[in-house]
Design a protein around this motif. Structure first.
Motif, PDB file in Angstrom:
ATOM      1  N   ASN A 127      -9.647 -40.760  -9.748  1.00 48.08           N
ATOM      2  CA  ASN A 127      -9.366 -41.368  -8.837  1.00 48.08           C
ATOM      3  C   ASN A 127      -7.836 -42.320  -8.937  1.00 48.08           C
ATOM      4  O   ASN A 127      -7.120 -42.550  -8.106  1.00 48.08           O
ATOM      5  N   ARG A 128      -7.834 -43.196 -10.142  1.00 51.25           N
ATOM      6  CA  ARG A 128      -6.628 -44.151 -10.499  1.00 51.25           C
ATOM      7  C   ARG A 128      -5.252 -43.012 -10.280  1.00 51.25           C
ATOM      8  O   ARG A 128      -4.408 -43.319  -9.950  1.00 51.25           O
ATOM      9  N   GLY A 129      -5.623 -41.568 -10.863  1.00 51.08           N
ATOM     10  CA  GLY A 129      -4.593 -40.304 -10.966  1.00 51.08           C
ATOM     11  C   GLY A 129      -4.038 -40.458  -9.533  1.00 51.08           C
ATOM     12  O   GLY A 129      -2.717 -40.047  -9.427  1.00 51.08           O
ATOM     13  N   LYS A 130      -4.524 -40.429  -8.434  1.00 49.10           N
ATOM     14  CA  LYS A 130      -4.165 -40.251  -7.178  1.00 49.10           C
ATOM     15  C   LYS A 130      -2.921 -41.210  -6.864  1.00 49.10           C
ATOM     16  O   LYS A 130      -1.938 -40.934  -6.015  1.00 49.10           O
ATOM     17  N   THR A 131      -3.008 -42.381  -7.431  1.00 52.24           N
ATOM     18  CA  THR A 131      -1.646 -43.342  -7.265  1.00 52.24           C
ATOM     19  C   THR A 131      -1.166 -43.761  -8.516  1.00 52.24           C
ATOM     20  O   THR A 131       0.278 -44.356  -8.449  1.00 52.24           O
ATOM     21  N   SER A 132      -1.574 -43.539  -9.734  1.00 50.97           N
ATOM     22  CA  SER A 132      -0.957 -44.110 -10.692  1.00 50.97           C
ATOM     23  C   SER A 132       0.247 -43.518 -11.326  1.00 50.97           C
ATOM     24  O   SER A 132       1.195 -43.863 -11.816  1.00 50.97           O
ATOM     25  N   GLY A 133       0.518 -42.100 -10.956  1.00 50.49           N
ATOM     26  CA  GLY A 133       1.537 -41.328 -11.189  1.00 50.49           C
ATOM     27  C   GLY A 133       1.728 -41.096 -12.803  1.00 50.49           C
ATOM     28  O   GLY A 133       2.584 -40.420 -13.057  1.00 50.49           O
ATOM     29  N   ARG A 134       0.383 -40.900 -13.279  1.00 46.63           N
ATOM     30  CA  ARG A 134       0.404 -40.742 -14.483  1.00 46.63           C
ATOM     31  C   ARG A 134      -0.136 -39.223 -14.916  1.00 46.63           C
ATOM     32  O   ARG A 134      -1.503 -39.014 -14.318  1.00 46.63           O
ATOM     33  N   SER A 135       0.498 -38.468 -15.599  1.00 47.58           N
ATOM     34  CA  SER A 135       0.035 -36.968 -15.603  1.00 47.58           C
ATOM     35  C   SER A 135      -1.144 -36.966 -16.640  1.00 47.58           C
ATOM     36  O   SER A 135      -2.035 -36.074 -16.029  1.00 47.58           O
ATOM     37  N   ASP A 136      -1.475 -38.012 -17.349  1.00 50.74           N
ATOM     38  CA  ASP A 136      -2.543 -38.082 -18.100  1.00 50.74           C
ATOM     39  C   ASP A 136      -4.020 -38.226 -17.198  1.00 50.74           C
ATOM     40  O   ASP A 136      -4.808 -38.288 -18.070  1.00 50.74           O
ATOM     41  N   ASP A 137      -3.650 -38.862 -16.259  1.00 50.37           N
ATOM     42  CA  ASP A 137      -4.800 -39.236 -15.478  1.00 50.37           C
ATOM     43  C   ASP A 137      -5.221 -38.275 -14.163  1.00 50.37           C
ATOM     44  O   ASP A 137      -6.165 -38.292 -13.502  1.00 50.37           O
ATOM     45  N   ASN A 138      -4.332 -36.995 -14.483  1.00 50.26           N
ATOM     46  CA  ASN A 138      -4.454 -36.036 -13.270  1.00 50.26           C
ATOM     47  C   ASN A 138      -5.232 -34.706 -13.677  1.00 50.26           C
ATOM     48  O   ASN A 138      -5.627 -34.038 -12.922  1.00 50.26           O
ATOM     49  N   ASP A 139      -5.680 -34.415 -15.031  1.00 50.29           N
ATOM     50  CA  ASP A 139      -6.135 -33.525 -15.593  1.00 50.29           C
ATOM     51  C   ASP A 139      -7.468 -33.699 -16.233  1.00 50.29           C
ATOM     52  O   ASP A 139      -7.417 -34.549 -17.405  1.00 50.29           O
ATOM     53  N   GLU A 140      -8.605 -33.206 -15.724  1.00 46.68           N
ATOM     54  CA  GLU A 140      -9.815 -33.451 -16.352  1.00 46.68           C
ATOM     55  C   GLU A 140      -9.942 -33.097 -17.936  1.00 46.68           C
ATOM     56  O   GLU A 140     -10.668 -33.933 -18.607  1.00 46.68           O
ATOM     57  N   SER A 141      -9.285 -32.152 -18.246  1.00 48.54           N
ATOM     58  CA  SER A 141      -9.445 -31.682 -19.690  1.00 48.54           C
ATOM     59  C   SER A 141      -8.651 -32.705 -20.601  1.00 48.54           C
ATOM     60  O   SER A 141      -9.080 -33.026 -21.724  1.00 48.54           O
ATOM     61  N   ILE A 142      -7.358 -33.517 -20.073  1.00 44.89           N
ATOM     62  CA  ILE A 142      -6.972 -34.240 -20.712  1.00 44.89           C
ATOM     63  C   ILE A 142      -7.754 -35.609 -20.793  1.00 44.89           C
ATOM     64  O   ILE A 142      -7.703 -36.321 -22.013  1.00 44.89           O
ATOM     65  N   ILE A 143      -8.260 -35.979 -19.744  1.00 45.09           N
ATOM     66  CA  ILE A 143      -9.232 -37.159 -19.677  1.00 45.09           C
ATOM     67  C   ILE A 143     -10.299 -36.979 -20.570  1.00 45.09           C
ATOM     68  O   ILE A 143     -10.368 -37.933 -21.468  1.00 45.09           O
ATOM     69  N   ARG A 144     -10.877 -35.901 -20.962  1.00 39.48           N
ATOM     70  CA  ARG A 144     -11.945 -35.574 -21.647  1.00 39.48           C
ATOM     71  C   ARG A 144     -11.684 -35.694 -23.163  1.00 39.48           C
ATOM     72  O   ARG A 144     -12.325 -36.180 -24.042  1.00 39.48           O
ATOM     73  N   ASN A 145     -10.415 -35.217 -23.372  1.00 38.76           N
ATOM     74  CA  ASN A 145      -9.851 -35.396 -24.676  1.00 38.76           C
ATOM     75  C   ASN A 145      -9.529 -37.073 -25.059  1.00 38.76           C
ATOM     76  O   ASN A 145     -10.047 -37.227 -26.324  1.00 38.76           O
ATOM     77  N   ARG A 146      -9.138 -37.732 -24.008  1.00 40.63           N
ATOM     78  CA  ARG A 146      -8.631 -39.306 -24.229  1.00 40.63           C
ATOM     79  C   ARG A 146     -10.111 -39.649 -24.571  1.00 40.63           C
ATOM     80  O   ARG A 146     -10.286 -40.647 -25.614  1.00 40.63           O
TER      81      ARG A 146
END
Ligand code: C5P
Ligand code: MG
Length: 191
Positions: A127-146
């Motif tokens: 949800n934050r990724g819609k406005t944060s402009g962060r590529s690491d907020d937009n991809d579920e596999s990156i988020i799961r890795n974090r």
């Protein structure tokens, strides 16, 4: 001095709550993630290096992160305290932070962990990724890795500070004000 580590998984509300804590307690907010994003925005050498890790949801090497953090602390000696957000991310960084503060005759007063479950985190970050402009907020596999880096490397930092009775867990689910009240109570009790 009052030095606080605002702790918890990515998307647990550290940055949001840090802003409110800064207002109330007049501390300096140091977010290592924000410092990296500033460097990335300016395409500095540090930014380019950081980006190669952040874009995969990995940790930037300790010496780089610790050096950047130390610079920020050294540049701001006359403050009532620091609120560390996103640092330390592992035990090595915790030991470095203790040394950096100890050199100045200070120490960590409290670590506050915001508890939020994994599925809620993924939802919040997407949800934050819609406005944060962060590529690491937009991809579920990156988020799961974090999240998995957090569980493997970062979560033990809680126990590291718990050994000296400094760690407290706070329910990170609720309204901004509810969560802020919970954090404030712990901060007031640790003064
Ligand atoms: O704290 P935040 O979630 O904003 O950090 C974004 C990213 O910056 C992390 O996922 C990680 O790649 C990097 N970071 C790091 N070491 C830190 C803080 C952030 O590698 N201490
Ligand atoms: Mg943050």
């Amino acid at each position: 001095m009052m030095n606080i580590i605002l702790f918890g998984p990515p998307g647990s509300g550290k940055g949001t709550q840090a802003v409110k804590i800064v207002e109330k307690y007049n501390l300096l907010h140091i977010s290592t993630g924000d410092l990296f994003r500033y460097e990335m925005g300016n395409d500095t050498e540090l930014g380019v290096l950081a980006k190669s890790y952040i874009s995969k949801g990995e940790l930037v090497p300790d010496d780089v992160t610790i050096g950047m953090l130390k610079n920020k602390v050294d540049a701001n000696p006359d403050v009532k305290g620091y609120i560390f957000d996103g640092f330390p991310r592992n035990i090595y960084q915790s030991e470095a932070l203790d040394r950096i503060l100890e050199e100045k005759g200070h120490s960590v007063n409290a670590l506050l962990q915001l508890d939020v479950d994994d599925e809620e985190i993924v939802k919040r970050i997407l949800n934050r990724g819609k406005t944060s402009g962060r590529s690491d907020d937009n991809d579920e596999s990156i988020i799961r890795n974090r999240i998995s880096v957090y569980n493997d490397e970062t979560a033990p930092v809680y126990n590291y500070y718990d050994k000296s009775g400094k760690s407290t867990r706070v329910n990170g689910i609720g309204s901004l004000e509810e969560i802020f009240d919970r954090l404030s109570q712990v901060i007031d009790a640790s003064k």
